[in-house]
Design a protein around this motif. Structure first.
Motif, short mmCIF file in Angstrom:
data_model
loop_
_atom_site.label_atom_id
_atom_site.label_comp_id
_atom_site.label_asym_id
_atom_site.label_seq_id
_atom_site.Cartn_x
_atom_site.Cartn_y
_atom_site.Cartn_z
N LYS A 101 8.81 -8.71 -6.85
CA LYS A 101 9.35 -9.73 -5.77
C LYS A 101 9.73 -10.86 -6.65
O LYS A 101 10.77 -11.49 -6.22
CB LYS A 101 7.89 -10.11 -5.31
N MET A 112 0.35 -7.04 12.37
CA MET A 112 0.64 -5.74 12.56
C MET A 112 0.07 -5.13 11.11
O MET A 112 0.45 -5.57 9.85
CB MET A 112 1.92 -5.28 12.82
N LYS A 144 6.38 6.50 2.24
CA LYS A 144 5.19 6.13 1.54
C LYS A 144 5.09 7.18 0.18
O LYS A 144 4.59 6.52 -0.97
CB LYS A 144 3.68 6.48 2.20
N TRP A 156 1.10 -5.09 -6.21
CA TRP A 156 1.59 -4.45 -7.54
C TRP A 156 2.96 -4.63 -7.52
O TRP A 156 3.73 -4.20 -8.34
CB TRP A 156 1.21 -2.80 -6.95
N ALA A 157 3.57 -5.43 -6.40
CA ALA A 157 4.84 -5.52 -6.48
C ALA A 157 5.31 -7.01 -7.03
O ALA A 157 6.59 -7.47 -6.72
CB ALA A 157 5.61 -5.42 -5.12
N ASP A 191 1.18 -9.50 3.73
CA ASP A 191 2.31 -8.88 4.17
C ASP A 191 3.29 -10.04 3.91
O ASP A 191 4.59 -9.46 3.74
CB ASP A 191 2.28 -8.90 5.94
N ARG A 231 6.60 3.77 -7.76
CA ARG A 231 5.35 2.93 -8.32
C ARG A 231 4.75 3.54 -9.62
O ARG A 231 4.77 2.80 -10.67
CB ARG A 231 4.12 2.54 -7.49
N GLY A 280 8.13 -3.44 -1.47
CA GLY A 280 7.56 -4.14 -2.72
C GLY A 280 8.14 -5.75 -2.49
O GLY A 280 7.49 -6.72 -2.68
N ALA A 281 9.42 -5.83 -2.24
CA ALA A 281 10.22 -7.03 -2.41
C ALA A 281 10.89 -7.56 -1.16
O ALA A 281 10.74 -8.88 -1.01
CB ALA A 281 11.29 -6.92 -3.49
N VAL A 313 -0.42 -2.03 8.44
CA VAL A 313 0.22 -0.64 8.20
C VAL A 313 -0.73 -0.03 7.05
O VAL A 313 -0.89 -0.62 6.01
CB VAL A 313 1.55 -0.47 7.74
N PRO A 314 -1.27 1.04 7.27
CA PRO A 314 -2.07 1.53 6.26
C PRO A 314 -1.62 1.67 4.83
O PRO A 314 -0.33 2.21 4.77
CB PRO A 314 -2.51 3.08 6.77
N GLY A 315 -2.21 1.45 4.10
CA GLY A 315 -1.77 1.15 2.64
C GLY A 315 -0.73 0.14 2.25
O GLY A 315 -0.59 -0.27 1.21
N HIS A 316 -0.22 -0.75 3.24
CA HIS A 316 0.55 -1.71 3.07
C HIS A 316 -0.18 -2.99 2.81
O HIS A 316 -0.18 -3.79 1.99
CB HIS A 316 1.55 -1.98 3.98
N TYR A 342 5.85 -0.56 6.07
CA TYR A 342 6.25 0.89 5.64
C TYR A 342 7.20 1.25 6.93
O TYR A 342 8.20 2.11 6.77
CB TYR A 342 4.97 1.89 5.45
N GLY A 390 3.91 -9.98 0.14
CA GLY A 390 4.16 -8.71 -0.34
C GLY A 390 2.84 -8.15 -1.22
O GLY A 390 2.05 -8.83 -1.40
N PRO A 391 2.83 -6.95 -1.41
CA PRO A 391 1.62 -6.19 -2.12
C PRO A 391 1.58 -6.83 -3.39
O PRO A 391 2.49 -6.92 -4.04
CB PRO A 391 2.13 -4.64 -1.89
#
Lengths: 207, 57
Positions: free
Chosen positions: B32, B1, A154, B27-28, B21, A161, A133-134, B3-6, A139, B24-25
């Motif tokens: 962050k 690159m 994951k 939700w974060a 990337d 989360r 996240g930060a 990554v699934p889900g990222h 992953y 950052g996602p």
């Protein structure tokens, strides 16, 4: 652990020093998220820098200094947790810093709601959340740092989360006043579990 | 690159994914902010001192 590394040139050493210096703020940020208390976090970073310096022959120039040093830091953190090195200070620290209003000579240690909620998470979920996240890691990179499968990361991130959202959305995070004994006990129980090895401190354990 | 889900899969393509990337996602964002606030702090003297000493080791 590669085979014989070519001897490091002077330029490599200069580059290593520069890159290590640049990564220090990030190490401090990661450590602060893991530990909560700034002075303990900084101690951890200092320990990490010394180890990184001693191990510089093992760093492959061109690879991520951040990823490499984060491995050293999180290993140092988990080792210290297992040895209960932080424990006497840690549970007092966590309980006190999270739960009590800041007071006294050190001045206020203001932990945001987010930070307080983060500190209630088990260490492996907390580190996974911080890395992905930060910390800007994928992953896969996070899995490499933590020495586990991508799926495990994951899963940890997902649960972290969910827990964090629930706490922040519901406002259900440990209060600043020491009167919230329920939260106090919950946190100390969690710490006991982790310190006793009943927590999720095994890197390869599915989570 | 990716990554699934990222990185979110979306119609806007890889560029947006790459930006996600880096930033950052979504939700974060709070995390962050927490992280960045420490990154942006002035480095305590103890670190400068330590780094200076390393060369002599």
């Amino acid at each position: 652990m590669s085979a014989d590394q070519p001897k490091r040139s002077a330029a490599d050493k200069v580059a290593f020093k520069r890159e290590l210096t640049e990564v220090v703020p990030h190490l401090r940020a990661f450590a602060r998220g893991l530990c909560g208390r700034p002075d303990m976090a900084d101690d951890l970073v200092q320990e990490t820098l010394l180890k990184a310096w001693a191990a510089q022959e093992r760093f492959e120039p061109g690879t991520s200094m951040r990823a490499w040093t984060f491995v050293i830091l999180r290993n140092a953190y988990l080792t210290d947790m297992r040895r209960n090195r932080f424990r006497g200070e840690y549970d007092e620290m966590v309980a006190e810093r999270i739960l009590t209003a800041p007071a006294g000579q050190e001045g206020p240690v203001h932990l945001s709601d987010m930070h307080r909620a983060l500190l209630t998470l088990p260490p492996e979920r907390r580190e996974a959340l911080l890395l992905v996240g930060a910390g800007g890691f994928s992953y896969e990179e996070a899995a490499n740092i933590c020495g586990c499968a991508v799926g495990t990361i994951k899963s940890r991130v997902g649960r972290a989360r969910a827990a964090l959202s629930s706490m922040l959305d519901d406002g259900d995070i440990p209060q600043r006043s020491i009167e919230d004994m329920r939260a106090h006990r919950a946190i100390l129980q969690e710490l006991d579990d982790v310190a006793a090895g009943r927590g999720q401190t095994q890197p390869t354990k599915a989570d | 690159m990716t990554v699934p889900g990222h990185s979110e899969k979306n119609q806007e393509g890889r560029k947006v994914a790459a930006e996600t990337d880096r930033k950052g996602p979504e939700w974060a964002a709070g995390l962050k902010q927490l992280y960045n606030s420490v990154v942006e702090e002035d480095l305590p003297d103890s670190f400068k001192d330590l780094l200076d000493q390393l060369d002599s080791k």
